[in-house]
Write a protein that holds these residues in place. Sequence first.
Motif, PDB file in Angstrom:
ATOM      1  N   LYS A   1       0.846  -1.205  -0.021  1.00  0.00           N
ATOM      2  CA  LYS A   1       0.013  -0.038  -0.122  1.00  0.00           C
ATOM      3  C   LYS A   1       0.834   1.275   0.009  1.00  0.00           C
ATOM      4  CE  LYS A   1      -4.058  -2.053   2.380  1.00  0.00           C
ATOM      5  NZ  LYS A   1      -4.582  -2.013   3.274  1.00  0.00           N
ATOM      6  N   HIS A   2       2.066   1.225   0.304  1.00  0.00           N
ATOM      7  CA  HIS A   2       3.047   2.349   0.436  1.00  0.00           C
ATOM      8  C   HIS A   2       3.503   2.688  -0.898  1.00  0.00           C
ATOM      9  CE1 HIS A   2       5.974   5.244   2.122  1.00  0.00           C
ATOM     10  NE2 HIS A   2       6.860   4.432   1.340  1.00  0.00           N
ATOM     11  N   ARG A   3       3.515   4.125  -1.088  1.00  0.00           N
ATOM     12  CA  ARG A   3       4.165   4.545  -2.457  1.00  0.00           C
ATOM     13  C   ARG A   3       4.832   6.026  -1.859  1.00  0.00           C
ATOM     14  NH1 ARG A   3       2.191   0.563  -3.772  1.00  0.00           N
ATOM     15  NH2 ARG A   3       1.402  -0.230  -5.636  1.00  0.00           N
ATOM     16  N   GLY A   4       5.992   6.163  -2.383  1.00  0.00           N
ATOM     17  CA  GLY A   4       6.698   7.294  -2.044  1.00  0.00           C
ATOM     18  C   GLY A   4       8.212   7.006  -1.345  1.00  0.00           C
ATOM     19  N   PRO A   5       8.473   7.877  -0.468  1.00  0.00           N
ATOM     20  CA  PRO A   5      10.080   7.701  -0.153  1.00  0.00           C
ATOM     21  C   PRO A   5      10.266   6.201   0.764  1.00  0.00           C
ATOM     22  CG  PRO A   5       9.038   9.470   0.861  1.00  0.00           C
ATOM     23  CD  PRO A   5       7.952   9.150  -0.055  1.00  0.00           C
ATOM     24  N   LEU A   6      11.473   5.657   0.384  1.00  0.00           N
ATOM     25  CA  LEU A   6      11.783   4.565   1.347  1.00  0.00           C
ATOM     26  C   LEU A   6      13.381   4.857   1.543  1.00  0.00           C
ATOM     27  CD1 LEU A   6      10.533   1.389  -0.229  1.00  0.00           C
ATOM     28  CD2 LEU A   6       9.867   2.275   1.728  1.00  0.00           C
ATOM     29  N   ALA A   7      13.492   4.606   2.745  1.00  0.00           N
ATOM     30  CA  ALA A   7      15.326   4.734   3.133  1.00  0.00           C
ATOM     31  C   ALA A   7      15.623   3.146   2.677  1.00  0.00           C
ATOM     32  CB  ALA A   7      15.321   5.113   4.679  1.00  0.00           C
ATOM     33  N   ILE A   8      16.766   3.281   2.080  1.00  0.00           N
ATOM     34  CA  ILE A   8      17.312   1.888   1.970  1.00  0.00           C
ATOM     35  C   ILE A   8      18.452   1.837   3.113  1.00  0.00           C
ATOM     36  CG2 ILE A   8      18.709   0.561   0.206  1.00  0.00           C
ATOM     37  CD1 ILE A   8      15.957   1.144  -0.660  1.00  0.00           C
ATOM     38  N   HIS A   9      18.206   0.470   3.738  1.00  0.00           N
ATOM     39  CA  HIS A   9      19.139   0.330   4.770  1.00  0.00           C
ATOM     40  C   HIS A   9      20.041  -1.034   4.560  1.00  0.00           C
ATOM     41  CE1 HIS A   9      19.856  -1.274   8.883  1.00  0.00           C
ATOM     42  NE2 HIS A   9      19.861  -0.058   9.316  1.00  0.00           N
ATOM     43  N   SER A  10      21.312  -1.027   5.015  1.00  0.00           N
ATOM     44  CA  SER A  10      22.179  -2.102   5.114  1.00  0.00           C
ATOM     45  C   SER A  10      21.933  -2.963   6.174  1.00  0.00           C
ATOM     46  CB  SER A  10      23.575  -1.576   4.608  1.00  0.00           C
ATOM     47  OG  SER A  10      24.145  -0.819   5.830  1.00  0.00           O
ATOM     48  N   ALA A  11      22.165  -4.386   6.023  1.00  0.00           N
ATOM     49  CA  ALA A  11      22.128  -5.221   7.034  1.00  0.00           C
ATOM     50  C   ALA A  11      23.345  -5.067   7.857  1.00  0.00           C
ATOM     51  CB  ALA A  11      22.057  -6.584   6.576  1.00  0.00           C
ATOM     52  N   ASP A  53      12.371   6.394  -4.234  1.00  0.00           N
ATOM     53  CA  ASP A  53      10.951   6.497  -4.302  1.00  0.00           C
ATOM     54  C   ASP A  53      10.486   5.223  -4.993  1.00  0.00           C
ATOM     55  OD1 ASP A  53      10.834   9.230  -3.800  1.00  0.00           O
ATOM     56  OD2 ASP A  53      11.346   9.909  -5.735  1.00  0.00           O
ATOM     57  N   LEU A  54       9.409   4.867  -3.885  1.00  0.00           N
ATOM     58  CA  LEU A  54       8.752   3.528  -4.381  1.00  0.00           C
ATOM     59  C   LEU A  54       7.633   3.977  -5.283  1.00  0.00           C
ATOM     60  CD1 LEU A  54       7.916   0.460  -4.180  1.00  0.00           C
ATOM     61  CD2 LEU A  54       6.978   0.835  -2.087  1.00  0.00           C
ATOM     62  N   ASP A  55       7.820   3.706  -6.515  1.00  0.00           N
ATOM     63  CA  ASP A  55       6.804   4.115  -7.497  1.00  0.00           C
ATOM     64  C   ASP A  55       5.676   3.053  -7.809  1.00  0.00           C
ATOM     65  OD1 ASP A  55       8.336   6.371  -8.112  1.00  0.00           O
ATOM     66  OD2 ASP A  55       9.261   5.659  -9.662  1.00  0.00           O
ATOM     67  N   ASP A  56       5.910   1.846  -7.856  1.00  0.00           N
ATOM     68  CA  ASP A  56       4.760   0.913  -7.920  1.00  0.00           C
ATOM     69  C   ASP A  56       5.396  -0.769  -7.341  1.00  0.00           C
ATOM     70  OD1 ASP A  56       2.344  -0.166  -8.934  1.00  0.00           O
ATOM     71  OD2 ASP A  56       3.182  -0.501 -10.772  1.00  0.00           O
ATOM     72  N   CYS A  57       4.497  -1.366  -7.395  1.00  0.00           N
ATOM     73  CA  CYS A  57       4.621  -2.986  -6.899  1.00  0.00           C
ATOM     74  C   CYS A  57       3.828  -3.549  -7.971  1.00  0.00           C
ATOM     75  CB  CYS A  57       4.296  -3.138  -5.564  1.00  0.00           C
ATOM     76  SG  CYS A  57       5.024  -2.004  -4.341  1.00  0.00           S
ATOM     77  N   HIS A  58       4.473  -4.972  -7.990  1.00  0.00           N
ATOM     78  CA  HIS A  58       3.478  -5.769  -9.017  1.00  0.00           C
ATOM     79  C   HIS A  58       4.062  -7.169  -8.514  1.00  0.00           C
ATOM     80  CE1 HIS A  58       7.118  -6.957 -11.487  1.00  0.00           C
ATOM     81  NE2 HIS A  58       7.308  -5.911 -11.225  1.00  0.00           N
ATOM     82  N   CYS A  64       8.642 -11.002 -16.169  1.00  0.00           N
ATOM     83  CA  CYS A  64       8.539  -9.724 -15.776  1.00  0.00           C
ATOM     84  C   CYS A  64       9.728  -8.965 -15.570  1.00  0.00           C
ATOM     85  CB  CYS A  64       7.289  -9.662 -14.669  1.00  0.00           C
ATOM     86  SG  CYS A  64       7.852 -10.091 -13.093  1.00  0.00           S
ATOM     87  N   CYS A  65      10.437  -9.632 -15.007  1.00  0.00           N
ATOM     88  CA  CYS A  65      11.702  -8.811 -14.591  1.00  0.00           C
ATOM     89  C   CYS A  65      13.099  -9.407 -14.848  1.00  0.00           C
ATOM     90  CB  CYS A  65      11.842  -8.331 -13.136  1.00  0.00           C
ATOM     91  SG  CYS A  65      10.363  -7.548 -12.415  1.00  0.00           S
ATOM     92  N   GLY A  75       4.071 -15.657  -5.494  1.00  0.00           N
ATOM     93  CA  GLY A  75       3.715 -14.971  -3.967  1.00  0.00           C
ATOM     94  C   GLY A  75       4.619 -13.752  -3.941  1.00  0.00           C
ATOM     95  N   ILE A  76       5.738 -13.627  -4.569  1.00  0.00           N
ATOM     96  CA  ILE A  76       6.718 -12.685  -4.374  1.00  0.00           C
ATOM     97  C   ILE A  76       6.309 -11.396  -5.017  1.00  0.00           C
ATOM     98  CG2 ILE A  76       9.121 -11.834  -4.949  1.00  0.00           C
ATOM     99  CD1 ILE A  76       8.869 -14.080  -2.841  1.00  0.00           C
ATOM    100  N   TRP A  77       6.445 -10.272  -4.531  1.00  0.00           N
ATOM    101  CA  TRP A  77       5.977  -8.688  -5.060  1.00  0.00           C
ATOM    102  C   TRP A  77       7.426  -8.247  -5.665  1.00  0.00           C
ATOM    103  CZ3 TRP A  77       1.533  -6.429  -6.033  1.00  0.00           C
ATOM    104  CH2 TRP A  77       0.344  -7.336  -5.681  1.00  0.00           C
ATOM    105  N   HIS A  78       7.558  -7.551  -6.516  1.00  0.00           N
ATOM    106  CA  HIS A  78       8.469  -6.629  -7.137  1.00  0.00           C
ATOM    107  C   HIS A  78       8.355  -5.183  -6.784  1.00  0.00           C
ATOM    108  CE1 HIS A  78      10.207  -9.952 -10.012  1.00  0.00           C
ATOM    109  NE2 HIS A  78      10.022 -10.531  -8.597  1.00  0.00           N
ATOM    110  N   TRP A  79       9.272  -4.372  -6.342  1.00  0.00           N
ATOM    111  CA  TRP A  79       9.175  -3.132  -6.340  1.00  0.00           C
ATOM    112  C   TRP A  79       9.461  -2.272  -7.331  1.00  0.00           C
ATOM    113  CZ3 TRP A  79      11.306  -1.868  -0.530  1.00  0.00           C
ATOM    114  CH2 TRP A  79      10.282  -2.629   0.260  1.00  0.00           C
ATOM    115  N   THR A  80       8.992  -1.283  -7.928  1.00  0.00           N
ATOM    116  CA  THR A  80       9.768  -0.446  -9.144  1.00  0.00           C
ATOM    117  C   THR A  80       9.886   0.840  -8.395  1.00  0.00           C
ATOM    118  OG1 THR A  80       7.954  -1.405 -10.702  1.00  0.00           O
ATOM    119  CG2 THR A  80       9.056   0.770 -11.132  1.00  0.00           C
TER     120      THR A  80
END
Length: 118
Positions: A1-11, A53-58, A64-65, A75-80
């Motif tokens: 449901k989220h769209r917009g900014p995401l922080a990318i975090h390293s493990a 920016d998380l623009d979309d998911c599918h 597809c990718c 069952g896996i979702w991909h982020w654009t």
Amino acid sequence: KHRGPLAIHSAAAFDDVAAHPLSHTPDGAAVMDAYYRAPTEMIARASVLALVDLDDCHPYEPGCCVSPWAEKADGIWHWTLGEVRALSNPVPCRGQLSLWRPPEDVLAQVLEQLAVAS
């Protein structure tokens, strides 16, 4: 449901099992080799590295990718992802599983770096 900014975090540690599929691609093998040969102080662990920016998911569909990083299973979702804004100085931060909100002081440091870079 989220769209917009995401922080990318390293493990905090490198996940050899998750990275294994990358070793079978030219780019992935080079990335893993560079990681293993890099001095420890050059690897930013447990840190916010960028804002995207998380623009979309599918959902995954065959074909597809093409990215070697894209999991290819039902069952896996991909982020654009859209604009990537890398931080010049990773911001240390303890991570969590799934989506989570970084502490306010970490967000302030991230936004301060992005403001200076603009």
